[in-house]
Design an enzyme around this catalytic site. Structure first.
Site, PDB file in Angstrom:
ATOM      1  N   THR A   1       7.991 121.336 -24.193  1.00  9.64           N
ATOM      2  CA  THR A   1       9.061 121.893 -23.364  1.00  9.64           C
ATOM      3  C   THR A   1       8.992 123.412 -23.205  1.00  9.64           C
ATOM      4  OG1 THR A   1      10.530 120.078 -24.011  1.00  9.64           O
ATOM      5  CG2 THR A   1      11.585 122.054 -23.146  1.00  9.64           C
TER       6      THR A   1
ATOM      7  N   THR B   1      11.112 116.536 -40.286  1.00  7.84           N
ATOM      8  CA  THR B   1      11.288 115.395 -39.390  1.00  7.84           C
ATOM      9  C   THR B   1      12.197 115.836 -38.249  1.00  7.84           C
ATOM     10  OG1 THR B   1      11.931 113.064 -39.253  1.00  7.84           O
ATOM     11  CG2 THR B   1      13.320 114.471 -40.613  1.00  7.84           C
TER      12      THR B   1
ATOM     13  N   THR C   1       8.474 118.700 -29.470  1.00 16.44           N
ATOM     14  CA  THR C   1       9.209 118.376 -30.696  1.00 16.44           C
ATOM     15  C   THR C   1       9.038 116.935 -31.162  1.00 16.44           C
ATOM     16  OG1 THR C   1      11.196 117.905 -29.393  1.00 16.44           O
ATOM     17  CG2 THR C   1      10.978 120.131 -30.302  1.00 16.44           C
ATOM     18  N   ASP C   2       8.729 116.006 -30.245  1.00 16.73           N
ATOM     19  CA  ASP C   2       8.725 114.590 -30.622  1.00 16.73           C
ATOM     20  C   ASP C   2       7.748 114.287 -31.755  1.00 16.73           C
ATOM     21  OD1 ASP C   2      10.683 113.962 -28.837  1.00 16.73           O
ATOM     22  OD2 ASP C   2       9.367 113.049 -27.344  1.00 16.73           O
TER      23      ASP C   2
ATOM     24  N   ASP D   1       2.391 116.439 -23.130  1.00 18.22           N
ATOM     25  CA  ASP D   1       3.691 116.080 -23.690  1.00 18.22           C
ATOM     26  C   ASP D   1       3.409 115.601 -25.107  1.00 18.22           C
ATOM     27  OD1 ASP D   1       5.807 113.973 -24.428  1.00 18.22           O
ATOM     28  OD2 ASP D   1       6.692 114.896 -22.665  1.00 18.22           O
ATOM     29  N   SER D   2       4.256 115.970 -26.050  1.00 19.19           N
ATOM     30  CA  SER D   2       3.904 115.677 -27.450  1.00 19.19           C
ATOM     31  C   SER D   2       3.868 114.177 -27.743  1.00 19.19           C
ATOM     32  CB  SER D   2       4.848 116.390 -28.414  1.00 19.19           C
ATOM     33  OG  SER D   2       6.125 115.813 -28.413  1.00 19.19           O
TER      34      SER D   2
END
Length: 266
Positions: free
Chosen positions: A14, A164, A91-92, A59-60
């Site tokens: 992002t 996490t 972030t994922d 994208d992660s």
């Protein structure tokens, strides 16, 4: 004093996305332009930085172990040339990447900080600026005593392999539930130097590539789980399995078929 230098690996996510008719999209070179236009990244005391960009940007959710190898290789190749490294990442899967890198690079003598954002840097209200600025500042200030993989998010620095993702909508997206924060940044930066790993002295840098992450499966137990489900996951190509059990490691034992299935696999 000589200005510090940081190597930034931009994988996607992002932080560097651009607004389009189809929503936010990754755009090659766009993050670099935004950083160059922002005087805060060139203020007194900020380190110099060089950016290496993934091609294509990811994208992660699309990050795979081969990309971990790619990041690790860039860090190893540039290890002696920079004071620290920043990996800008979605972030994922950020916690997965941070954890993998912490084991893939042995005898690391420089800080490696993963960061990203919930709102792109292109928006006037965003968290990307804060996260990247803090990551740069921490390397400039603490590079001599930091020698491990971290995650920097929402004015906090965490040990990378203890993190996490806990929230999809809050700026506090990342957390370290079972290990204290290394840094809390407020008016002052509070760094728990007692928690830092000791920097290796004479050991040479070792990079483990071609790791068989794809051969490791994970099973989270849930009430009513059937032994057939576990048995299917235990089939090849799985070479190792992580059982996420209840509490301190409990499994249902009234149904002996579950334990029998695990025993058979072992």
């Amino acid at each position: 004093c000589m200005s510090k230098s940081v190597f930034i690996i931009y994988t996607g996510g992002t932080a560097g996305m651009k607004k389009s008719k189809k929503g936010y999209i990754p755009c090659s070179g766009y993050l670099q332009k935004l950083l160059l236009k922002n005087s805060k990244f060139f203020a007194s005391g900020m380190p110099n930085f060089t950016i290496s960009e993934f091609d294509p940007l990811l994208d992660s959710a699309n990050i795979r172990p081969t990309h971990w190898e790619q990041i690790a290789q860039q860090i190893v190749e540039n290890h002696d040339l920079y004071d620290g490294f920043i990996v800008i990442h979605g972030t994922d899967t950020m916690a997965y990447t941070a954890s993998a890198l912490s084991f893939m690079i042995e005898n690391l003598k420089k800080p490696v900080i993963l960061t990203g954002s919930q709102i792109p840097l292109s928006e006037s209200r965003n968290d990307a600026e804060t996260n990247i600025l803090l990551s740069l500042s921490l390397i400039a200030s603490y590079h001599e005593i930091m020698s491990e993989v971290f995650v920097c998010f929402d004015n906090s620095l965490f040990r990378g392999n203890r993190t996490t993702k806990v929230d999809a909508d809050s700026f506090s997206a990342m957390a370290s539930p079972n290990f204290p924060k290394i840094v809390k940044a407020g008016v002052y930066i509070d760094c728990r130097t007692d928690l830092l790993r000791k920097k290796p002295l004479d050991e040479s840098l070792v990079s483990f590539s071609r790791m068989h992450f794809g051969a490791v499966a994970s099973i989270r137990l849930f009430p009513g789980i059937r032994s057939e489900y576990i048995k299917n996951i235990l089939q090849p190509p799985a070479q190792a399995v992580i059982l996420e059990c209840y509490g301190a490691g409990n499994v249902p034992n009234n149904d002996t078929s579950i334990l029998d299935t695990i025993r058979e696999a072992v």
